[in-house]
Design a protein around this motif. Sequence first.
Motif, PDB file in Angstrom:
ATOM      1  N   MET A 292      -6.066   4.566   8.883  1.00  0.00           N
ATOM      2  CA  MET A 292      -5.806   4.552   7.442  1.00  0.00           C
ATOM      3  C   MET A 292      -5.179   3.213   7.069  1.00  0.00           C
ATOM      4  O   MET A 292      -4.954   2.365   7.930  1.00  0.00           O
TER       5      MET A 292
ATOM      6  N   HIS B 171      -2.445   1.071   3.970  1.00  0.00           N
ATOM      7  CA  HIS B 171      -1.453   1.128   2.898  1.00  0.00           C
ATOM      8  C   HIS B 171      -1.680  -0.032   1.929  1.00  0.00           C
ATOM      9  O   HIS B 171      -2.072  -1.131   2.345  1.00  0.00           O
TER      10      HIS B 171
ATOM     11  N   SER C  79       0.698   6.510   0.188  1.00  0.00           N
ATOM     12  CA  SER C  79       0.072   6.595   1.505  1.00  0.00           C
ATOM     13  C   SER C  79       1.115   6.765   2.605  1.00  0.00           C
ATOM     14  O   SER C  79       0.878   7.479   3.589  1.00  0.00           O
TER      15      SER C  79
ATOM     16  N   GLU D 163      -2.421   2.349  11.382  1.00  0.00           N
ATOM     17  CA  GLU D 163      -2.171   1.982   9.981  1.00  0.00           C
ATOM     18  C   GLU D 163      -2.373   0.479   9.777  1.00  0.00           C
ATOM     19  O   GLU D 163      -2.000  -0.334  10.615  1.00  0.00           O
TER      20      GLU D 163
ATOM     21  N   GLN E 123     -10.049  -1.519   1.321  1.00  0.00           N
ATOM     22  CA  GLN E 123     -10.070  -0.200   1.951  1.00  0.00           C
ATOM     23  C   GLN E 123     -11.448   0.450   1.833  1.00  0.00           C
ATOM     24  O   GLN E 123     -11.956   1.033   2.791  1.00  0.00           O
TER      25      GLN E 123
ATOM     26  N   ILE F 249      -6.645   5.603   0.875  1.00  0.00           N
ATOM     27  CA  ILE F 249      -5.830   6.038  -0.265  1.00  0.00           C
ATOM     28  C   ILE F 249      -5.751   4.829  -1.178  1.00  0.00           C
ATOM     29  O   ILE F 249      -5.091   3.838  -0.871  1.00  0.00           O
TER      30      ILE F 249
ATOM     31  N   TRP G  76      -4.086   7.277  -7.826  1.00  0.00           N
ATOM     32  CA  TRP G  76      -4.388   7.089  -6.407  1.00  0.00           C
ATOM     33  C   TRP G  76      -5.339   8.194  -5.968  1.00  0.00           C
ATOM     34  O   TRP G  76      -5.101   9.366  -6.250  1.00  0.00           O
TER      35      TRP G  76
ATOM     36  N   LEU H  95      -7.866   9.903  -2.760  1.00  0.00           N
ATOM     37  CA  LEU H  95      -8.153  10.054  -1.339  1.00  0.00           C
ATOM     38  C   LEU H  95      -9.660   9.921  -1.169  1.00  0.00           C
ATOM     39  O   LEU H  95     -10.421  10.579  -1.879  1.00  0.00           O
TER      40      LEU H  95
END
Length: 328
Positions: free
Chosen positions: A91, A93, A100, A118, A126, A139, A271, A273
Motif C-alpha cells: 500500500m 501513503h 491510510s 508501505e 498510486q 487510498i 479519500w 479505497l
Amino acid sequence: MDLDLRLVRYFVAVADELHFGRAAAKLYVSQPALSKQIRRLEDQLGAQLLVRDTRHVTLTARGQQFLGEARRLLAIARTMQQPAQPDTVRMAHVFELDTSREVADAYAARFPDVALTEHAMDSAAQLQALLQYRLDVAILRISPRMLVDHPAGWEHRLLRLEPLVLVGGPTGGDGRAGTASLHEGPLDVFGDPPESGSYNAHGDYLRALERDLGVRLRWLGTPGAFSHCLARISRSAGRSRFLEFASYARRYAAHGLPLAWPREAQPYYPWSLAWRAEPPAPAVADFLHLALTESAARGWTEAAPGAAGPPWLPPDDPARSGTGDPTA
C-alpha cells in the motif's frame, strides 16, 4: 497465435503514457522502433488498438479492452517468475495524512503475521502503481480525469470525507466562536497550481474549490512533510490563513495555532479505497474489508460534528456517487 509478451509490455507503456516519445524513453527504445512493434501487435491481434496523429494518442474501444487483458497477462507472467507472497499487502501513503496510516495501524494490529509494505506516493502515482501490479491497494483521491484515462481494470469505494479547516489568522468577528469566512482575503494552500508541471489530484480539487466557491487561493507548492508545512505557517505569524486537512490541523493546534471551521461551506476531501478488478488474494481481501469496516465505525463518510457550513465537494467529483451524494 503466439503472443509476444515484449509487444504487450510495449503496448501497456504507450497506453500508460499516451505518448510514443515518453513511452519509448521509458522502454529505452527508439520511437520509430516502438511504433513498428505496436503495429506488429495490432497485426497479430487483427485490430487497431491505438489512434495516433501528430499530437495525440488515444485508445480504441478494442484497445481499452485489451489494456485490461494485457495487464492481467503481464501480472501472471511476473507471478510465474517470482515466488508467491500470499501474506503480503503493498500500500502507499499520501505524505503524512492520517487516513491510510490509521487503516494500516488497524490492519497491522488485526493481522500481525501479514507483511504490510508501505510506500509514499501521491494519488496519481498510486493508481498507476496499482494498475501496474506494484501496489495491491490504494487510498487516494480519485479525480474525474482518472476515470476517463482508466475506465476499466480497477474498482473503488469512498472511504472518507476529510474536512478541511482554516488555520491561523483572524477567526472572524461575528461572535460565532470557531468559525471564519472563506472570503476574508486570500487563503494560502499547500498545492501545486495547474501551470507548475506537478499539478495533481489535490490541485484539481483546489482548482474546483476556487472556481465553484469563488475563493481566492495563493498556491504555495507542496512541501510534503508536516514539519515543513508547520514552519511555513509559523513564519506567517498570524498574517495569513491556510486551508488545511483536518489530519494536519489537529497537529497545528497542538503547536498553539488557531483553527476555525469555514462558515459559508464545508469542503470535504474525498479519500477512496481502490483495488484491481480481479479476485483479491486473501490478505488483500482482509485489508479491503477492514478498511471499509473502520470507515463505518469511525463515521468517516458522515458530516464532521463541528462543521458550520453546508458540505461541499467539486461538482463533478466521483465521490458524489460513491455512497450516494454526500452534499445532498
